[in-house]
Write an enzyme that holds these catalytic residues in place. Structure first.
Site, PDB file in Angstrom:
ATOM      1  N   CYS A 254      17.111  58.451  -6.029  1.00  0.00           N
ATOM      2  CA  CYS A 254      15.932  58.821  -5.246  1.00  0.00           C
ATOM      3  C   CYS A 254      14.671  58.816  -6.098  1.00  0.00           C
ATOM      4  O   CYS A 254      13.574  58.551  -5.600  1.00  0.00           O
ATOM      5  CB  CYS A 254      16.136  60.175  -4.577  1.00  0.00           C
ATOM      6  SG  CYS A 254      16.579  61.506  -5.687  1.00  0.00           S
TER       7      CYS A 254
ATOM      8  N   GLY B  45      26.422  45.207 -41.284  1.00  0.00           N
ATOM      9  CA  GLY B  45      27.612  44.441 -41.653  1.00  0.00           C
ATOM     10  C   GLY B  45      27.334  43.312 -42.630  1.00  0.00           C
ATOM     11  O   GLY B  45      28.093  43.087 -43.574  1.00  0.00           O
TER      12      GLY B  45
ATOM     13  N   SER C 246      36.891  41.569 -30.059  1.00  0.00           N
ATOM     14  CA  SER C 246      36.564  42.992 -29.918  1.00  0.00           C
ATOM     15  C   SER C 246      37.609  43.821 -30.649  1.00  0.00           C
ATOM     16  O   SER C 246      38.805  43.576 -30.523  1.00  0.00           O
ATOM     17  CB  SER C 246      36.541  43.393 -28.442  1.00  0.00           C
ATOM     18  OG  SER C 246      36.514  44.801 -28.309  1.00  0.00           O
TER      19      SER C 246
END
Length: 658
Positions: free
Chosen positions: A174, A30, A96
């Site tokens: 797990c 940007g 945003s």
């Protein structure tokens, strides 16, 4: 004779001075892009970015200086760009782009939108807004030395979501809690541990042994007596990890013995887990202190962050970091919580120490602080020159669009090494829209396989519609002849439905849901396919979705068993990644959280037109230079093949990124 204004035709120069363009993102790409735009002659620019400036941005985002740290990227980028061209009219939004204020009408006021984003959710959203507003979008991204730019135009080219993106690799609980086989598993465990001890507790980030592991097949009542604890205070009680830690006053030694001795001894009672794996080796603080402390004075050479300490060195680092974090909590007061940040030294020290101690316990080579930070922060190297090249290409594609030469636009790949024709930049013809794309097709439609008796309405809204299909504020109506509203974007209207199962509303195999997102001007028809045969921990599947990668070739059974009997997994996955080179485990994983601020940049737009070569040829796989993973190129269409021949490209070595 053609009149020129600088290097541009007068008509084009005049167009630049009057057209409005939107830049989404003011980070690595940007900053370069804004500088290029004002120097090229663009006068009316609006830029949106939610982030603030961090010290780590200053090595490549050259519109920012040290005095700007903590300030809005969009606002500072605007002020700095105006120094190049004070007559430009730049509007900055510290916000945003997914905010409802930036609706379809907002996008329609621009002639061109340019993305310089670093996350997929925002990319998906801007893609849909540009399709709804029928505005050309230039998508871009970089990852280390690699980069690409592509043009998206409704009805003419593939949209950003035409090609399925590989889902982020996640680790099952797990694996994290019981049977880690790679360093990344231990690092994820250590980050979870930080939150359980000092931050916001999350039930999905438990770190204690998982007694529900289906592979263990053990009887806790019969074997619990075999797990003995060294101290009464450190005995394993099934209480909150944070609650237990507070009861000990965050005593580093008691924490150490609980995590690295008692919990490991508890794991050892799960006999079946260790029949084909190397069993873990518990650590005892007092024994280590007596045995290893005399060796602690051994000097270690090299840069501090790249040193791999000994076991006692990581014990001391664990102790020091726990004491520091305990002090930070006390300073904040009762009920305070810390937030893990890879740039916070005590937090990073804690994760480095805890993860390395766990690696040692499970027979893996330990890592330097530098490597742990790279994996824990999911850092992709950001290179200023790559950003500069990609930003220049964005402007060149923009000039083609504003000149009315959309047919000459290309997807352009920046490779790490020249191809056979000595080219670093490889252009490819833009592909047409995918007929069955669930975003840009004339009537978007998907089929989702799930269990209607176990899937809650809230899960449908958050996990499927928002997370998987990228919606922001979905409204869902059941096509049952009554027009039953299942989910409403209006606050409070359907909250009572959230904890109910889909079957409670008559949804069954073959039901159809009409989903609308008015912010995105997007409608999706969802066909429900009921099943009771989903894998463990899998909530749903999108039918017809291509797998992320082909299955590995079958291995001889004898070799596999032999390998499993030797070690838990890859002992030395040194590269800072999720280790695609390690032992293949395709069970669904839980990944390191992506820290977008540091990793920057701009995970590259997925190849909407990565393919090249003849229409009869299938593209080879090329490894991603940064991640080590491969991406498969699609065969080019006949139209694309002809255009590729005219382009005189060698289409080998095209690297497609996401």
């Amino acid at each position: 004779m053609v009149q020129l204004v600088g290097s541009l035709r007068k008509e084009l120069a005049d167009s630049l001075s009057t057209c409005k363009v939107l830049v989404v993102g003011a980070g690595g790409i940007g900053c370069e892009l804004l500088k290029n735009l004002v120097l090229t002659g663009f006068k009316n620019i609006e830029v949106i970015d939610l982030d603030t400036i961090d010290v780590s941005n200053l090595n490549r985002q050259f519109l920012f200086q040290k005095k700007h740290v903590g300030k809005s990227k969009a606002q500072v980028a605007k002020d700095s760009a105006l120094q190049f061209c004070p007559s430009a009219n730049i509007t900055a939004y510290h916000d945003s782009v997914m905010n409802p204020d930036y609706n379809v009408e907002f996008f329609r006021k621009f002639m061109l939108v340019m993305n310089a984003l670093d996350n997929r959710a925002a990319r998906n959203h801007v893609n849909r807004m540009c399709l709804a507003a029928d505005i050309p979008l230039i998508e871009s991204g970089t990852a280390g030395y690699l980069g690409q730019v592509t043009v998206i135009k409704k009805g003419l080219t593939e949209c950003y979501e035409c090609q399925p993106k590989p889902t982020q690799k996640t680790f099952p609980g797990c694996t994290i809690r019981n049977t880690p086989s790679e360093p990344i598993h231990c690092i994820v465990w250590a980050k979870y541990l930080f939150n359980q001890l000092f931050g916001e507790e999350d039930a999905d980030q438990e770190v204690s042994p998982d007694t529900a592991d289906p592979e263990a097949a053990w009887n806790p009542e019969d074997t619990a007596a075999r797990a003995t604890a060294s101290e009464k205070d450190g005995d394993i009680k099934r209480v909150s990890t944070k609650e237990w830690a507070r009861s000990t006053g965050y005593d580093p030694v008691k924490l150490f013995n609980k995590l690295f001795k008692d919990d490991i001894m508890y794991l050892l009672t799960m006999d079946k887990l260790w029949k084909k794996r190397k069993a873990p080796t518990p650590l005892d603080w007092h024994k280590l202190e007596d045995k290893l402390r005399p060796q602690d004075d051994t000097p270690v050479s090299g840069l501090k962050d790249q040193q791999v300490l000994g076991v006692w060195g990581y014990c001391q680092l664990f102790q020091h970091s726990v004491e520091t974090l305990r002090s930070q909590l006390q300073e904040k007061g009762d009920g305070a919580e810390l937030v893990w940040d890879k740039d916070d030294p005590p937090a990073m020290d804690f994760v480095t120490a805890a993860s390395n101690l766990r690696m040692h316990i499970f027979s893996m080579n330990m890592k330097s602080r530098f490597d742990v930070k790279s994996m824990a922060g999911n850092i992709i190297p950001a290179i200023a020159t790559t950003n500069a090249v990609i930003a220049g290409l964005i402007v060149l594609e923009g000039l083609k669009i504003l000149s009315g030469e959309l047919e000459s636009c290309r997807t352009i790949f920046l490779n790490k090494c020249p191809n056979l024709r000595k080219k670093l930049l490889v252009p490819c013809v833009l592909d047409p829209p995918k007929a069955n794309c669930y975003v840009c097709a004339s009537k978007p439609e998907v089929t989702v396989k799930l269990n209607v008796h176990k899937t809650m309405v809230l899960s449908l809204q958050d996990r499927i519609l928002k997370e998987r299909f990228g919606m922001v504020a979905p409204d869902v109506q059941i096509e049952d002849g009554k027009g039953t509203i299942l989910i409403s974007s209006e606050e409070g209207e359907t909250e009572a439905n959230n904890s109910k199962f889909l079957s409670d509303f008559g949804i069954r195999n073959g039901s159809r849901l009409q989903v609308d997102d008015f912010l995105q001007d997007y409608t999706l028809l969802v066909n429900v396919l009921h099943t009771e045969e989903l894998e463990r921990d899998v909530e749903f599947e999108v039918v017809g979705e291509a797998p992320d990668k082909p299955p590995p070739p079958p291995q001889p059974q004898t070799n596999q068993e032999e390998g499993n009997s030797i070690t838990n997994g890859n002992k030395d996955t040194a590269q800072p990644s999720t280790s695609s080179k390690g032992q293949s485990e395709d069970d669904d994983l839980m990944i390191v959280d992506s820290d977008e601020e540091e990793e920057e940049e701009e995970k590259v737009v997925s190849s909407s037109s990565a393919a090249a070569g003849s229409s009869s040829a299938t593209k080879r796989k090329h490894p991603d230079a940064e991640s080590g993973e491969s991406s498969t190129k699609r065969p080019r269409t006949e139209q694309s093949s002809a255009a590729a021949a005219n382009d005189d490209d060698n289409n080998d070595d095209i690297i497609t990124l996401d």
